[in-house]
Design an enzyme around this catalytic site. Structure first.
Site, mmCIF file in Angstrom:
data_model
loop_
_atom_site.group_PDB
_atom_site.id
_atom_site.type_symbol
_atom_site.label_atom_id
_atom_site.label_comp_id
_atom_site.label_asym_id
_atom_site.label_seq_id
_atom_site.Cartn_x
_atom_site.Cartn_y
_atom_site.Cartn_z
ATOM 1 N N ASN A 1 77.398 25.438 53.557
ATOM 2 C CA ASN A 1 77.854 25.947 54.855
ATOM 3 C C ASN A 1 76.744 25.768 55.889
ATOM 4 O OD1 ASN A 1 80.458 26.877 54.234
ATOM 5 N ND2 ASN A 1 79.713 28.874 53.537
ATOM 6 N N TYR B 1 86.764 24.355 42.257
ATOM 7 C CA TYR B 1 86.983 23.174 43.100
ATOM 8 C C TYR B 1 87.784 22.089 42.369
ATOM 9 C CZ TYR B 1 84.008 25.376 46.512
ATOM 10 O OH TYR B 1 83.502 26.270 47.423
ATOM 11 N N HIS C 1 89.030 26.740 54.504
ATOM 12 C CA HIS C 1 88.359 25.528 55.009
ATOM 13 C C HIS C 1 89.395 24.436 55.289
ATOM 14 C CE1 HIS C 1 84.016 26.371 54.647
ATOM 15 N NE2 HIS C 1 84.336 27.109 53.606
HETATM 16 C C1 HEM Z 1 83.066 32.034 44.055
HETATM 17 C C2 HEM Z 1 83.149 31.719 45.319
HETATM 18 C C3 HEM Z 1 83.943 30.550 45.844
HETATM 19 C C4 HEM Z 1 85.118 30.031 45.405
HETATM 20 C C5 HEM Z 1 85.966 30.488 44.229
HETATM 21 C C6 HEM Z 1 85.441 28.925 46.278
HETATM 22 C C7 HEM Z 1 86.561 28.116 46.175
HETATM 23 C C8 HEM Z 1 86.889 27.090 47.021
HETATM 24 C C9 HEM Z 1 88.072 26.272 46.926
HETATM 25 C C10 HEM Z 1 89.141 26.401 45.849
HETATM 26 C C11 HEM Z 1 88.047 25.375 47.938
HETATM 27 C C12 HEM Z 1 89.074 24.295 48.256
HETATM 28 C C13 HEM Z 1 88.570 22.984 47.687
HETATM 29 C C14 HEM Z 1 89.530 21.835 47.858
HETATM 30 O O1 HEM Z 1 90.744 22.024 47.753
HETATM 31 O O2 HEM Z 1 89.079 20.684 48.050
HETATM 32 C C15 HEM Z 1 86.836 25.604 48.678
HETATM 33 C C16 HEM Z 1 86.423 24.884 49.774
HETATM 34 C C17 HEM Z 1 85.179 25.000 50.336
HETATM 35 N N1 HEM Z 1 84.202 25.917 50.026
HETATM 36 FE FE1 HEM Z 1 84.342 27.341 48.650
HETATM 37 N N2 HEM Z 1 84.457 28.802 47.216
HETATM 38 C C18 HEM Z 1 83.519 29.778 46.991
HETATM 39 C C19 HEM Z 1 82.349 29.993 47.689
HETATM 40 C C20 HEM Z 1 81.826 29.135 48.618
HETATM 41 C C21 HEM Z 1 80.493 29.190 49.142
HETATM 42 C C22 HEM Z 1 79.439 30.203 48.730
HETATM 43 C C23 HEM Z 1 80.362 28.137 49.999
HETATM 44 C C24 HEM Z 1 79.165 27.700 50.782
HETATM 45 C C25 HEM Z 1 77.931 27.828 50.338
HETATM 46 C C26 HEM Z 1 81.633 27.446 50.039
HETATM 47 C C27 HEM Z 1 81.908 26.330 50.801
HETATM 48 C C28 HEM Z 1 83.108 25.667 50.799
HETATM 49 C C29 HEM Z 1 83.382 24.526 51.659
HETATM 50 C C30 HEM Z 1 82.442 23.902 52.679
HETATM 51 C C31 HEM Z 1 84.683 24.119 51.366
HETATM 52 C C32 HEM Z 1 85.440 22.970 52.012
HETATM 53 C C33 HEM Z 1 85.163 21.709 51.222
HETATM 54 C C34 HEM Z 1 85.819 20.529 51.893
HETATM 55 O O3 HEM Z 1 85.416 20.206 53.016
HETATM 56 O O4 HEM Z 1 86.729 19.947 51.292
HETATM 57 N N3 HEM Z 1 82.494 28.073 49.189
HETATM 58 N N4 HEM Z 1 86.152 26.651 48.097
#
Ligand code: HEM
Length: 475
Positions: free
Chosen positions: A114, A324, A41
């Site tokens: 999402n 996060y 992302h």
């Molecule tokens: C166990 C599963 C998941 C893990 C371990 C994970 C982990 C992460 C991590 C570490 C980040 C970076 C956050 C940052 O540095 O600010 C991230 C970003 C993001 N994740 Fe996940 N994620 C997972 C599943 C999901 C799911 C299921 C969704 C949607 C329903 C999702 C949506 C997002 C979004 C939209 C971002 C970007 C946030 C932003 O705009 O800063 N993720 N995720």
């Protein structure tokens, strides 16, 4: 400083001097400009706005920011694509992130969703593998459709999300023209302690609009930043984008006997079982003044809840509750919550101390609990950890227990047959065939037909097999 253009030298032709503190500061600061990217992302954009409550929800949650019709809460929203890096084409086929921060009077509430109601995997153990398959090959540094289809076709739970990704929803026209979903299931709790399972649906008031695959690809050559620019310019023109928040709410007791496992993120709750209930509206009306300070440094944390909202037994939520904050500490530092864009509007009381870039200090307040000097006290009534009951069971590594209708191919099949128009279906077939034709090995193409698309729908499997020139029996 006497010049912004010339470094300090011994005469016009002589060497630079180590005593040129300005030059050293300028060069040294320059190489430290980037902070680590989000692990995925990476490419995104965002804006500020507000959320307004339009219906009384006190029967389901005691969350203060939701408990008065007409109440407005300031917000930050960040949209993103998943796989590409900064500089990648905005219109590439991908899922889009829909990350929300509500600056409530009880602290920040972050909802990180999402533009799709489901996800590719249902257990956090598979998440890094999934992301690896979407990103770049270890040897060549190239993206690889072969790797993507290998992972997907060996992970049948991905079929629902891949059907959506390969449809025109995988290429939204703009961020303003897409819906946002929590995808995960959360828990709401009312003032009486009654609990509910909930899913959030943010419905675009601009209407859903997508690009065809050809339009999306044509845009690569015209404007890599098409989505980022569109949001910025719409807000500059005072065309403030808005979304209606509709909730699906499941009584606590329904979960155990529901025909699908309600905590499995690869499934939707059919609306005829749990109709959506409109409760509010989100409007984006202010662009960031500084992209780095307010969008790059923004951190969204799935573990940021407010009283009345909590996690559910959805394994993905529970895994995400670690990831996060961990990422924020790594990217921005342990005091990431003191960066203005991440600061809650309510006062923060805890016994965290010091660390790099600590901006707010406790002054002469005690830095340990318990203490005799009036330090902040935990409030077990207001901030009781939201929980649920689990049957005593042995600790094990195993899949979720399947409910009566749980099957990885049922819901994507229904989407293909009952929701998609004939044009949607044609585009889906075309997009899948193109994607599977880009460097995907024959045996993976065959598996994609036989063990994946034919199971979603036999006609879909047959069409794909035909277009790929495969003799595989679509069944
Ligand atoms: C166990 C599963 C998941 C893990 C371990 C994970 C982990 C992460 C991590 C570490 C980040 C970076 C956050 C940052 O540095 O600010 C991230 C970003 C993001 N994740 Fe996940 N994620 C997972 C599943 C999901 C799911 C299921 C969704 C949607 C329903 C999702 C949506 C997002 C979004 C939209 C971002 C970007 C946030 C932003 O705009 O800063 N993720 N995720």
């Amino acid at each position: 400083m006497s010049s912004d253009e010339h470094s300090l030298t011994v005469g016009p032709g002589g060497p630079n001097l180590l005593q040129d503190a300005y030059l050293i500061e300028k060069l040294a600061h320059f190489v430290r400009e980037p902070v680590p990217d989000r692990v995925y992302h990476v490419k995104g954009g965002g804006a500020f706005g507000y959320f307004e409550v339009t219906a009384d929800v006190s029967q389901w949650t005691k969350a203060a920011f939701l408990n008065q019709v007409g109440k407005r809460t300031p917000m930050l929203v960040r949209f993103s694509s998943v796989a590409g890096e900064e500089g990648y084409a905005d219109t590439d086929r991908d899922v889009r992130g829909f990350a929300l921060k509500f600056y409530t009077e009880e602290g920040n509430y972050d909802l990180v969703g999402n533009n799709t109601p489901v996800f590719f995997v249902r257990d956090p153990m598979k998440f890094p593998d999934f992301i690896h398959s979407q990103k770049r090959m270890p040897d060549s540094g190239l993206r690889s459709n072969n790797m993507q289809w290998d992972f997907w076709t060996l992970s049948p739970e991905s079929a629902h999300q891949v059907t959506i990704l390969m449809s025109d929803r995988g290429t939204p026209r703009t961020w303003r023209n897409m819906n946002g979903y929590s995808s995960d299931t959360y828990m709401w709790e009312n003032a009486g302690g009654e609990k509910f399972w909930v899913k959030y649906h943010f419905k675009t008031e601009q209407g859903i609009q997508n690009m065809t695959d050809a339009e999306a690809k044509a845009m690569f050559g015209q404007d890599l930043d098409y989505h980022r620019r569109d949001l910025r310019e719409a807000i500059d023109r005072e065309h403030y984008p808005s979304w209606r928040l509709e909730m699906q709410i499941m009584p606590y007791e329904d979960a155990a006997g529901y025909r699908f496992n309600p905590f499995d993120i690869t499934k939707v709750w059919p609306h005829k079982d749990y109709p959506t209930i409109p409760i509010g509206r989100m409007v984006l009306d202010r662009n960031p003044e500084n992209f780095f300070a307010q969008i790059v440094q923004a951190t969204f944390d799935v573990a940021n809840f407010v009283p009345g909202i909590g996690p559910s037994p959805d394994r993905m939520v529970l895994g995400r509750m670690f990831a996060y904050g961990d990422s924020a500490r790594y990217r921005i530092g342990p005091n990431y919550a003191q960066v203005p864009v991440n600061q809650p509007i309510s006062e923060v009381h805890n016994y965290n101390k010091d660390g790099p870039m600590r901006y707010f200090h406790s002054g002469d307040q005690p830095v340990y609990a318990p203490n005799s000097y009036g330090g902040p006290k935990a409030d077990p009534q207001r901030y009781r950890d939201p929980g649920w009951f689990v049957d005593a069971a042995e600790i094990m590594r195993t899949a979720y227990e399947a409910h009566r209708d749980d099957d990885d191919f049922v819901q994507p099949g229904t989407l293909y047959r009952q929701v998609m128009t004939p044009t949607d279906r044609d585009h889906l077939v075309g997009n899948i065939v193109w994607h599977l034709s880009q460097g995907v090995e024959r045996f993976i193409q065959e598996r994609a037909v036989k063990d994946y698309w034919a199971k979603v729908d036999s006609d879909l499997g047959a069409r794909i097999a035909h277009e790929l020139g495969l003799a595989v029996v679509a069944r």
